[in-house]
Every structure is written in structure tokens, then in C-alpha cells.
Design an enzyme around this catalytic site. Structure first.
Site, short mmCIF file in Angstrom:
data_model
loop_
_atom_site.label_atom_id
_atom_site.label_comp_id
_atom_site.label_asym_id
_atom_site.label_seq_id
_atom_site.Cartn_x
_atom_site.Cartn_y
_atom_site.Cartn_z
N VAL A 1 0.84 -1.21 0.00
CA VAL A 1 0.00 0.00 0.00
C VAL A 1 0.88 1.26 0.00
O VAL A 1 0.53 2.26 -0.64
CB VAL A 1 -1.00 -0.04 1.18
N THR B 1 13.39 -0.53 7.40
CA THR B 1 14.65 -0.51 6.65
C THR B 1 14.57 0.69 5.70
O THR B 1 13.57 0.85 5.01
CB THR B 1 14.80 -1.80 5.82
N LYS C 1 0.72 -3.12 8.68
CA LYS C 1 -0.33 -4.07 9.04
C LYS C 1 -0.89 -3.69 10.41
O LYS C 1 -0.17 -3.11 11.25
CB LYS C 1 0.26 -5.49 9.07
N ASN D 1 -7.16 -2.31 6.22
CA ASN D 1 -8.45 -2.98 6.21
C ASN D 1 -9.04 -2.93 7.61
O ASN D 1 -8.41 -2.46 8.56
CB ASN D 1 -8.29 -4.42 5.72
N LYS E 1 -16.20 -3.74 2.84
CA LYS E 1 -14.82 -4.17 2.51
C LYS E 1 -14.41 -5.37 3.36
O LYS E 1 -13.72 -6.27 2.90
CB LYS E 1 -13.84 -2.99 2.72
N ASN F 1 -12.70 -9.11 2.47
CA ASN F 1 -11.49 -9.64 3.10
C ASN F 1 -11.73 -10.94 3.87
O ASN F 1 -10.87 -11.81 3.91
CB ASN F 1 -10.88 -8.61 4.04
N SER G 1 -3.46 -9.64 0.78
CA SER G 1 -2.39 -9.22 1.71
C SER G 1 -2.13 -10.32 2.75
O SER G 1 -0.99 -10.53 3.17
CB SER G 1 -2.76 -7.90 2.38
N ARG H 1 5.05 -14.33 7.64
CA ARG H 1 4.82 -13.18 8.52
C ARG H 1 3.52 -13.38 9.31
O ARG H 1 2.66 -14.16 8.90
CB ARG H 1 4.65 -11.89 7.69
N1 LIG Z 1 -1.85 -5.30 -0.32
C1 LIG Z 1 -3.09 -5.00 -0.71
O1 LIG Z 1 -3.47 -5.24 -1.87
C2 LIG Z 1 -4.03 -4.34 0.23
C3 LIG Z 1 -3.76 -4.18 1.56
N2 LIG Z 1 -4.68 -3.57 2.38
C4 LIG Z 1 -4.42 -3.35 3.80
O2 LIG Z 1 -3.45 -2.31 3.90
C5 LIG Z 1 -2.63 -2.47 5.07
C6 LIG Z 1 -1.17 -2.55 4.63
O3 LIG Z 1 -1.04 -3.72 3.84
P1 LIG Z 1 0.21 -3.99 2.86
O4 LIG Z 1 0.74 -2.74 2.31
O5 LIG Z 1 -0.24 -5.06 1.94
O6 LIG Z 1 1.26 -4.59 3.89
P2 LIG Z 1 2.81 -4.93 3.63
O7 LIG Z 1 3.13 -6.07 4.52
O8 LIG Z 1 3.07 -5.06 2.18
O9 LIG Z 1 3.54 -3.62 4.15
C7 LIG Z 1 3.56 -3.25 5.49
C8 LIG Z 1 4.82 -2.45 5.73
O10 LIG Z 1 4.80 -1.92 7.05
C9 LIG Z 1 6.15 -1.95 7.51
N3 LIG Z 1 6.22 -1.75 8.95
C10 LIG Z 1 5.80 -2.55 9.95
N4 LIG Z 1 6.05 -1.98 11.15
C11 LIG Z 1 6.67 -0.81 10.89
C12 LIG Z 1 7.19 0.23 11.71
N5 LIG Z 1 7.12 0.16 13.03
N6 LIG Z 1 7.76 1.30 11.11
C13 LIG Z 1 7.83 1.38 9.75
N7 LIG Z 1 7.35 0.43 8.93
C14 LIG Z 1 6.77 -0.65 9.50
C15 LIG Z 1 6.63 -3.29 7.03
O11 LIG Z 1 8.02 -3.34 7.16
P3 LIG Z 1 8.91 -4.63 6.81
O12 LIG Z 1 9.17 -4.47 5.35
O13 LIG Z 1 10.10 -4.47 7.66
O14 LIG Z 1 8.06 -5.82 7.11
C16 LIG Z 1 6.11 -3.26 5.61
O15 LIG Z 1 6.99 -2.56 4.77
C17 LIG Z 1 -3.16 -3.74 5.74
O16 LIG Z 1 -4.12 -3.41 6.73
C18 LIG Z 1 -3.85 -4.52 4.59
O17 LIG Z 1 -4.85 -5.38 5.06
C19 LIG Z 1 -5.85 -3.06 1.89
C20 LIG Z 1 -6.16 -3.21 0.58
C21 LIG Z 1 -5.30 -3.88 -0.36
C1 LIG Z 2 -7.03 -6.68 -2.49
C2 LIG Z 2 -7.91 -7.25 -1.43
C3 LIG Z 2 -9.33 -6.82 -1.66
C4 LIG Z 2 -7.88 -8.74 -1.58
O1 LIG Z 2 -8.77 -9.41 -0.73
C5 LIG Z 2 -7.42 -6.78 -0.10
O2 LIG Z 2 -8.02 -5.93 0.51
C6 LIG Z 2 -6.22 -7.34 0.50
O3 LIG Z 2 -5.42 -8.00 -0.19
O4 LIG Z 2 -6.04 -7.10 1.71
#
Ligand SMILES: NC(=O)C1=CN([C@@H]2O[C@H](COP(=O)(O)OP(=O)(O)OC[C@H]3O[C@@H](n4cnc5c(N)ncnc54)[C@H](OP(=O)(O)O)[C@@H]3O)[C@@H](O)[C@H]2O)C=CC1
Ligand SMILES: CC(C)(CO)C(=O)C(=O)O
Length: 294
Positions: free
Chosen positions: A11, A33, A71, A97, A173, A177, A243, A252
Site C-alpha cells: 500500500v 529498513t 499491518k 483494512n 470491505k 477480506n 495481503s 509473517r
Molecule cells: N496489499 C493490498 O493489496 C491491500 C492491503 N490492504 C491493507 O493495507 C494495510 C497494509 O497492507 P500492505 O501494504 O499489503 O502490507 P505490507 O506487509 O506489504 O507492508 C507493510 C509495511 O509496514 C512496515 N512496517 C511494519 N512496522 C513498521 C514500523 N514500526 N515502522 C515502519 N514500517 C513498518 C513493514 O516493514 P517490513 O518491510 O520491515 O516488514 C512493511 O513494509 C493492511 O491493513 C492490509 O490489510 C488493503 C487493501 C489492499
Molecule cells: C485486495 C484485497 C481486496 C484482496 O482481498 C485486499 O483488501 C487485501 O489484499 O487485503
């Protein structure tokens, strides 16, 4: 406008990509990092272009916008970043989410404004700073002046929809999920698994329970939302993960408390029976790294 993104995952990459398209200038990224650039593949609309976008190091003073993209279970660990980045006038945008963004983040930012955002997009982190953007460029949030300013910030990159009923939007949403994320994570299979007939029926059962739990706490969900979610699963490309799937595959921790756990807790409050979702919650908790024996 100064923007700092906390997190360097999927994200975060989407936000960097959208803000670059919106002409918002380079944004700062605060990760566990340090990161100098993102490489984004795809645009969520079928495009396959690859863009490399430079980012700034973490600022040492408050910014206008903090975009929190960690997360849910990592939220508390961002307190040192929030202390550094949040000042008078900062809006803390929570791109996660779930249904309880404000309750989770407000205690970490005193009286700063917290804006919950539902990310209607799908992206996968494939390496450090490498993100594949598969589906969508829509953000759903509340209807208020900060949301209007967010819409202007992302204009040209992503659409920001201000929903007058964010509770229902968040539960809608959560429907997506609770089936899609949990089943892909538990089976270790991408979206094609959601089209296995028996799995589709399992999803229907979980979604029907989730809609009932949501209604018990005020979300205006109907059977049409269940059918709409199943149709959304049908539309996913086979290689779309979730995710939670990516976390399971990378060893993880999972967002089991954010997603099925939220349904079970709401159902308990509302006096609704959700046995299938409770089983999914137990299983996602059991396979989540760090949960052994808990
Ligand atoms: N991916 C998707 O398609 C979607 C995700 N979401 C939601 O969005 C949110 C984020 O998901 P997503 O981006 O996929 O997650 P990711 O796991 O891809 O990214 C999370 C990031 O947060 C970092 N992080 C954790 N703790 C810290 C901290 N203390 N300081 C700085 N960085 C930190 C992690 O670091 P490190 O690299 O070290 O692990 C990682 O880079 C979640 O709630 C998910 O459910 C919602 C819609 C779509
Ligand atoms: C992209 C989607 C809708 C998949 O369920 C999502 O929200 C996730 O990956 O956390």
C-alpha cells in the site's frame, strides 16, 4: 504539502505511485529498513508499465499528512514515527483494512485528526521497494473537510470517494477480506481457489455470517452485498493473491484479529452466532507466525 508514508510495503508503494501521478512531488518514506526508491509494475487497470520513483528520507519535523500503511498488528510499533511526524494540523490517514481504524490509532496521536481510508486496490510486494499493482485505484473515506483535502492531494493518481456511511463501507470491505484473504491464506492458493465450488459455498457461509454481524452493529448490509462480493471474487484474475496470502507465504504474522476476529467480536456484541467465521478465525490465528501456543 508535506507527506510522510509509514511503511514500505504494497500500500505504501501504491501511495507513492498515485502521488507521483498526482504531481504531489517526492514524498518521504519511513520504514523499518531505509528505502530510496520504489519500483511499481502495473497501474491497476491492465497496464504493465514499470516506473521507478525516488522517495525522500524520513523528515525530522511534523508534516501535513502522515499515511499509515503498516499491518494492523504493527500499528503500535509506529509510535516513535508518529511522535516525530505528527504536530498541530497533521492529518493521520490510516490505510488499513478492518472496521476500527480510529480506535486503533487515536490513542497514539493524542488529538490529531485521524482519517480512516479503505483501499479498494490490490497490490503485492515482490521485493524491497518492488510492488506489483494489479487492481484498482480507489480510496474510500469519510465525508469531511480533511477527506476533501485528501481527494485534492491524490487528484490525478487515485480517486477518493467520500462515503457518508463509512461504517457500512468498511463492513462491505470486510466482507471482501473475510472470505478472500482468509481462504487464500489458509489454502496457500491465489484467487483461483475462490472459484472451487465447495470453497465458493464456504465463502457464502462466511459472508452471510459477516453481513449479519455487521448488521448487528449498525452496518446496512444485505444479501445483495454477499452476492456482490462473490461476483467480485469471480472477477479476480487467477494470480491475484491477498495481503494475508502474501504474509502467509512469507512467514509473517497474519491480520487474523483485524479481519475474522473483528467479525467474531462484533457478533458477540450483537448476539449473533457466527460458527463458520469463528472456525476461520481460529485457523488463521493458529497458522499465524508468532501465535504458537497462544
Ligand atoms: N496489499 C493490498 O493489496 C491491500 C492491503 N490492504 C491493507 O493495507 C494495510 C497494509 O497492507 P500492505 O501494504 O499489503 O502490507 P505490507 O506487509 O506489504 O507492508 C507493510 C509495511 O509496514 C512496515 N512496517 C511494519 N512496522 C513498521 C514500523 N514500526 N515502522 C515502519 N514500517 C513498518 C513493514 O516493514 P517490513 O518491510 O520491515 O516488514 C512493511 O513494509 C493492511 O491493513 C492490509 O490489510 C488493503 C487493501 C489492499
Ligand atoms: C485486495 C484485497 C481486496 C484482496 O482481498 C485486499 O483488501 C487485501 O489484499 O487485503
Amino acid at each position: 504539502m508535506s507527506v510522510a508514508i509509514i511503511g514500505t510495503g504494497a500500500v505504501a508503494g501504491l501511495c507513492v505511485s498515485w502521488l507521483e501521478r498526482a504531481g504531489a512531488g517526492p514524498v518521504a518514506v519511513c520504514g523499518r529498513t531505509p528505502l530510496e526508491r520504489f519500483t511499481i509494475t502495473g497501474d491497476g487497470a491492465g497496464g504493465t508499465d514499470v516506473r521507478t520513483i525516488a522517495v525522500l528520507p524520513p523528515p525530522d519535523a511534523p508534516v501535513d499528512w502522515v499515511l499509515l500503511t503498516v499491518k494492523a498488528q504493527d500499528t503500535a510499533s509506529t509510535a516513535p514515527w508518529l511522535d516525530q511526524l505528527v504536530g498541530p494540523g497533521t492529518v493521520v490517514v490510516v490505510l488499513q483494512n478492518g472496521v476500527d481504524h480510529v480506535e486503533r490509532v487515536q490513542p497514539l496521536v493524542a488529538d490529531a485528526e485521524v482519517l480512516p481510508v479503505l483501499v479498494m486496490a490490490a497490490a503485492e510486494r515482490t521485493g524491497p521497494g518492488a510492488v506489483t499493482h494489479r487492481i484498482g485505484s480507489l480510496l474510500v473515506t469519510a465525508q469531511n473537510p480533511a477527506a476533501q483535502r485528501l481527494s485534492e492531494l491524490f487528484d490525478g493518481g487515485a480517486t477518493v470517494h467520500q462515503d457518508p456511511d463509512l461504517l457500512t463501507a468498511a463492513w462491505r470491505k470486510l466482507l471482501v477480506n473475510v472470505g478472500g484473504n482468509c481462504i487464500t491464506a489458509l489454502t496457500g492458493r491465489r484467487a483461483e481457489v475462490l472459484r472451487v465450488p465447495e470453497v465458493r459455498e464456504l465463502c457464502r457461509a462466511v459472508l452471510t455470517e459477516t453481513a449479519a454481524a455487521g448488521r448487528s452493529v449498525g452496518a446496512l448490509l444485505t444479501d445483495a452485498d454477499v452476492d456482490g462480493t462473490l461476483r467480485l471474487y469471480d472477477s479476480y484474475p487467477d494470480d491475484n493473491g491477498s495481503s494475508m496470502y502474501y504474509d502467509r507465504m512469507s512467514g509473517r504474522p497474519l491480520e487474523h484479529e483485524l479481519i475474522p476476529g473483528a467479525v467474531v467480536r462484533a457478533a458477540e456484541r450483537g448476539g449473533v452466532d457466527v460458527p463458520v467465521t469463528r472456525a476461520i478465525w481460529a485457523l488463521t490465528k493458529a497458522v499465524s507466525v508468532g501465535s504458537a501456543g497462544a
